[in-house]
Every structure is written in structure tokens, then in C-alpha cells.
Enzyme design. Structure first.
Site: not given
Length: 283
Positions: A180, A240
Site C-alpha cells: 500500500r 496509517c
């Protein structure tokens, strides 16, 4: 991990202190929407004795379209007071996975000025593995006064992160999976771009954990952070997907004696939206 460290306790420590009058236990479990699990229902089926359930989606700024952003100090104090959590309590937070969202709840208590809070190392899985007791009893906590003392040094917003692109005063450390971060793996929220905040560092939060969901040793954690490029002499911002697992990095950094740690509350759910915020891909 050592019981002497302020922000984490072992399952044995909690078993030994569970009946102490100042100890309060909190289930801080959160599951991602695509996991199709209901954390509150699972809490009601089994929890550590007298544990209360902390719902990070409920104890949030529900006027903000982003998920579980921090609430006002008034709302936070009101909600935790009704959970029987307040001044003079030693608050121990666990989650049902081992370590995922408990650190977010730990960080929120610190953000609102409650310093006597710790995470249960290994969480409910380790507690059950060691045959410590759980039950399904309803918990009726008595209200306890909570004095909020908001610490703005522990949180960052998008505007501050945009300014930091130029000043580079603070390091940014991303807790998402490596794919990611590089942009090779699509985001679970389909509307978001892939990649990372320019100049940020990558350290998946899962790298901090052993297979049992227990944090690695302080020495190993420090090695991981330094290998990821963390400079312990500079302030650091953790990030995050939506501000949950960033707190695992914050916990690890605190345990390894980093002195200046904050968390980007909006994280990639905010930064990765279509718009003018710059995005980098690759490692």
C-alpha cells in the site's frame, strides 16, 4: 516486554492486579468494515472480568466525514466517565486480535491527558492461551470523574503535514503494509489514491509483533525503527490508513524512548482522497 515500562503490561501482571481497586480494563477492539465482524458483540460473548467496551467509532467526532476522528474533550470525558474510567484509574487496554486497535485507545487517553494507561501485551489471544478467565457478564460501571487535559503535541492534521513537506522538521512513518505504501496494492477504500506522503518512511505495524501478537523486545523494536530510517533526534509523526495502527508505531517508539511522537489523525483516508495533496509511489 518488561513490566517496568509504563505503557505496556504483561498478561501475568494483569492477572495479578485484576482485583486492584484502581485498575480498570478496557476492550478497545475495532474491526475494519470489510472484515464483517462486530467487535461489541464479540466483547459481549467473552471479555476479561469487568472489562468495559470502548467503541472508537462512537467516541469520535461524528460530524467529521472521516472515520473515527478524535472527538472534543467534552465528548471524550462524557463517554469515558460513563464507562467508569477517570481520574486515579490505572487503565489497561486490550483488543481481541493481539495488538491492532488497543494502541489507538491508549493514545486517545494520553491525548486527553490521562497518563496512567497501558496496553495489554498480546491482548485477548494471549490471555486465553494462558487460560486466564473470561466471562460474558454484563458490566455496570459506576460513573467516575474524568478531567480532560488535551495535549495538542500528540496529534497532527493535514495542514501541518502539508507545511512539513517544505520544512521537513518532522519525520513521517507509515504503518500500512508495504504494498500500500509503494502503491502496488490498491487501497481497501476504493475512492483513495495509492501511494504515500512524499518523503515518508515505511514500517508496517505488523513488523513490530511476534507471531503471537506480542510486541518484540525493546532492542528489536529499536533496530526495526532505525532500519526504517528513523532518526531518534528528530520529531516523528506516525500515519496509517485511518489513524488506528499508526498508534502501534507510536507505542513502539515510546517504548524505545523516542521523546517526540505525534499521530496524523486523518492518515491516508484523508491524504489519499482525490485532490491536491501530493502522492508518491514506489519505495
Amino acid at each position: 516486554m518488561s513490566d517496568g515500562l509504563n505503557s505496556i503490561v504483561s498478561t501475568q501482571w494483569l492477572a495479578d492486579h485484576l482485583s486492584a481497586p484502581d485498575v480498570r480494563v478496557v476492550d478497545g477492539t475495532y474491526y475494519l468494515p470489510n472484515e464483517n465482524k462486530n467487535a461489541r458483540e464479540l466483547y459481549e460473548e467473552q471479555h476479561i472480568e469487568n472489562a468495559v467496551f470502548f467503541d472508537i467509532d462512537d467516541i469520535s467526532d461524528e460530524t467529521n466525514p472521516l472515520p473515527h476522528m478524535i472527538p472534543s474533550d467534552i465528548k471524550f470525558a462524557s463517554r469515558v466517565r460513563k464507562l467508569g474510567l477517570g481520574d486515579g484509574n490505572r487503565i489497561i487496554v486490550y483488543d481481541q486480535r493481539g495488538l491492532f486497535s488497543a494502541a489507538r485507545v491508549w493514545w486517545m487517553f494520553k491525548l486527553f491527558g490521562h497518563k496512567d494507561v497501558a496496553v495489554l501485551d498480546g491482548g485477548l489471544p494471549k490471555w486465553l492461551l494462558e487460560n486466564h478467565p473470561v466471562d460474558d457478564n454484563k458490566v455496570y460501571p459506576g460513573e467516575r470523574h474524568f478531567t480532560p487535559r488535551f495535549n495538542s503535541f500528540l496529534v497532527r492534521d493535514q495542514g501541518q503535514l502539508i507545511k512539513n513537506l517544505d520544512t521537513k522538521k518532522e519525520q513521517v512513518l507509515d504503518a500500512r503494509a508495504a504494498g500500500r505504501f509503494t502503491g502496488e496494492t490498491p487501497e481497501p477504500r476504493a475512492t483513495l489514491r495509492s501511494g504515500h506522503i512524499p518523503g515518508s518512511l515505511s514500517l508496517p505495524f505488523t513488523d513490530l509483533l511476534n507471531e503471537e501478537g506480542v510486541l518484540k523486545s525493546t532492542e528489536d523494536l529499536r533496530t526495526l525503527f532505525e532500519k526504517a530510517g528513523v532518526d531518534y533526534s528528530k520529531p516523528i509523526v506516525t500515519s496509517c490508513g485511518s489513524g488506528v495502527t499508526a498508534a502501534v508505531l507510536s507505542l513502539g517508539l515510546e517504548l524505545t524512548d523516542h521523546k517526540n511522537i505525534s499521530l496524523y489523525d486523518g492518515s491516508w483516508t484523508e491524504w489519499g482522497q482525490e485532490g491536491e495533496t501530493p502522492v508518491e509511489t514506489g519505495s
